[in-house]
Design a protein around this motif. Structure first.
Motif, PDB file in Angstrom:
ATOM      1  N   UNK A  31       0.754  -1.236   0.120  1.00 15.39           N
ATOM      2  CA  UNK A  31       0.022   0.151   0.024  1.00 15.39           C
ATOM      3  C   UNK A  31       0.960   1.123  -0.052  1.00 15.39           C
ATOM      4  N   UNK A  32       1.789   1.330   0.700  1.00 14.31           N
ATOM      5  CA  UNK A  32       2.597   2.546   0.934  1.00 14.31           C
ATOM      6  C   UNK A  32       4.100   2.050   1.686  1.00 14.31           C
ATOM      7  N   UNK A  34       7.145   3.847   3.853  1.00 13.66           N
ATOM      8  CA  UNK A  34       7.669   5.180   4.649  1.00 13.66           C
ATOM      9  C   UNK A  34       9.001   5.154   5.009  1.00 13.66           C
ATOM     10  N   UNK A  48       6.271   9.340   2.768  1.00 16.32           N
ATOM     11  CA  UNK A  48       5.380   8.578   2.580  1.00 16.32           C
ATOM     12  C   UNK A  48       5.293   8.344   1.072  1.00 16.32           C
ATOM     13  N   UNK A  92       3.828  -0.483   4.518  1.00 14.58           N
ATOM     14  CA  UNK A  92       2.224  -0.816   4.839  1.00 14.58           C
ATOM     15  C   UNK A  92       1.732  -1.815   4.025  1.00 14.58           C
ATOM     16  N   UNK A  95      -4.217  -3.754   3.746  1.00 14.63           N
ATOM     17  CA  UNK A  95      -5.167  -3.826   4.615  1.00 14.63           C
ATOM     18  C   UNK A  95      -4.999  -2.422   5.508  1.00 14.63           C
ATOM     19  N   UNK A  96      -3.870  -1.715   5.439  1.00 11.34           N
ATOM     20  CA  UNK A  96      -3.723  -0.705   6.351  1.00 11.34           C
ATOM     21  C   UNK A  96      -3.425  -0.769   7.907  1.00 11.34           C
ATOM     22  N   UNK A  98      -0.715  -3.502   9.373  1.00  7.10           N
ATOM     23  CA  UNK A  98       0.413  -3.864   9.593  1.00  7.10           C
ATOM     24  C   UNK A  98       1.719  -3.241   9.015  1.00  7.10           C
ATOM     25  N   UNK A  99       2.661  -2.570   9.710  1.00  8.69           N
ATOM     26  CA  UNK A  99       3.772  -2.076   9.022  1.00  8.69           C
ATOM     27  C   UNK A  99       4.987  -3.190   9.180  1.00  8.69           C
TER      28      UNK A  99
ATOM     29  N   UNK B  33       0.038   0.659  18.368  1.00 10.77           N
ATOM     30  CA  UNK B  33       1.188  -0.519  18.127  1.00 10.77           C
ATOM     31  C   UNK B  33       2.198  -0.629  19.319  1.00 10.77           C
ATOM     32  N   UNK B  35       6.216  -1.821  19.639  1.00  6.72           N
ATOM     33  CA  UNK B  35       7.267  -2.526  18.900  1.00  6.72           C
ATOM     34  C   UNK B  35       8.358  -2.708  19.986  1.00  6.72           C
ATOM     35  N   UNK B  45       7.137  -5.963  15.690  1.00  9.42           N
ATOM     36  CA  UNK B  45       5.877  -5.749  16.061  1.00  9.42           C
ATOM     37  C   UNK B  45       5.644  -6.773  17.165  1.00  9.42           C
ATOM     38  N   UNK B  48      -0.597  -5.283  18.209  1.00  9.48           N
ATOM     39  CA  UNK B  48      -1.386  -4.245  17.788  1.00  9.48           C
ATOM     40  C   UNK B  48      -2.621  -4.152  17.884  1.00  9.48           C
ATOM     41  N   UNK B  94      -1.883   5.375  14.863  1.00  4.46           N
ATOM     42  CA  UNK B  94      -2.284   5.797  13.604  1.00  4.46           C
ATOM     43  C   UNK B  94      -3.649   5.958  13.401  1.00  4.46           C
ATOM     44  N   UNK B  96      -6.905   4.819  11.873  1.00  7.50           N
ATOM     45  CA  UNK B  96      -6.882   3.639  10.738  1.00  7.50           C
ATOM     46  C   UNK B  96      -8.525   3.771  10.385  1.00  7.50           C
ATOM     47  N   UNK B  97      -8.765   3.363   9.117  1.00  6.17           N
ATOM     48  CA  UNK B  97      -7.718   2.927   8.011  1.00  6.17           C
ATOM     49  C   UNK B  97      -7.252   4.350   7.263  1.00  6.17           C
ATOM     50  N   UNK B 100      -1.760   6.562   6.722  1.00  6.45           N
ATOM     51  CA  UNK B 100      -0.919   5.682   6.664  1.00  6.45           C
ATOM     52  C   UNK B 100       0.206   6.018   7.676  1.00  6.45           C
TER      53      UNK B 100
END
Lengths: 111, 113
Positions: A31-32, A34, A48, A92, A95-96, A98-99, B33, B35, B45, B48, B94, B96-97, B100
């Motif tokens: 998706x992206x 960063x 990003x 990412x 699904x937005x 999990x990084x 989250x 970490x 991770x 989350x 962050x 969501x959704x 980013x």
């Protein structure tokens, strides 16, 4: 399994040099991407990137994404000692949620 | 001021003790989250949470537990079952959704003696 690889892991340059940091990724549903700068504690957001070929720029820093070849680069021109930090790349998923972070590149800029 | 706070900044514990790290945010973010960062390594991770009363395991959840009773708070408990808990712990959030960009707290450095 999703994976992010950064290179080099460590880099030492002198003030005024230009550096290029690399980030490649294998992510099922991208998706992206960063970029973060981490000096001593919390990472701070830099860029990003979601679209290929569009350069993001902020002062002496710039970054670009290649979604076909699955990599991104972060350029820093005219480096200063204040640029010394760990630079983290994260991806990412679509699904937005999990990084996935790479191991980081530790940049040291000597006066 | 909007942001993410973590406490304490430094924490020492003896082996065999559970310890809870605090994370609070007033950014009205939905997702939070945890970490773990070890020297010379990136972020891994632990857990989350996307909404209140729901959370998911990350890559290294064993020996850790979390709760999300309020939107603003996401505490992490490091249990005695965690074999090597000495590390730097970062909390992030962050929206969501929609967005980013993840924002990080200042971190807690945990040392087990």
């Amino acid at each position: 399994e999703d994976k992010v690889v950064q290179s080099p892991l460590s880099l030492v340059v002198h003030e005024g040099d230009t550096v290029t940091l690399n980030c490649s990724y294998e992510v099922t549903n991208f998706r992206s991407l960063l970029w973060y700068k981490q000096e001593k504690k919390a990472p701070t957001f830099l860029f990003m990137l979601t679209s290929s070929g569009i350069e993001k720029k902020s002062g002496r820093l710039s970054s670009i994404l290649d979604k076909k070849e699955l990599f991104s680069i972060l350029n820093i021109t005219a480096t200063q000692t204040g640029d010394s930090a760990v630079y983290l790349c994260a991806v990412l998923d679509n699904y937005g949620q999990n990084f996935v972070f790479g191991p980081g590149t530790r940049l040291s800029v000597l006066p | 001021d909007g942001g993410i706070t973590q406490s304490p900044k430094y924490l020492f514990r003896k082996e065999g003790q559970n310890v809870t790290l605090s994370c609070e945010q007033n950014l009205n973010h939905d997702a939070m989250y945890w970490y773990r960062q070890d020297p010379g390594q990136g972020l891994r991770l632990i857990y989350y949470s996307q909404i209140v009363n729901d959370f998911q395991k990350g890559d290294i959840a064993e020996g850790y537990s979390v709760s999300r009773e309020k939107k603003e708070s996401f505490p992490l408990t490091v249990t005695s079952a965690q074999k090597n808990p000495t590390a730097f712990y970062l909390c992030a959030s962050k929206s969501y959704p929609r967005q980013d960009t993840q924002y990080f707290g200042p971190g807690t450095r945990l040392t087990v003696l």
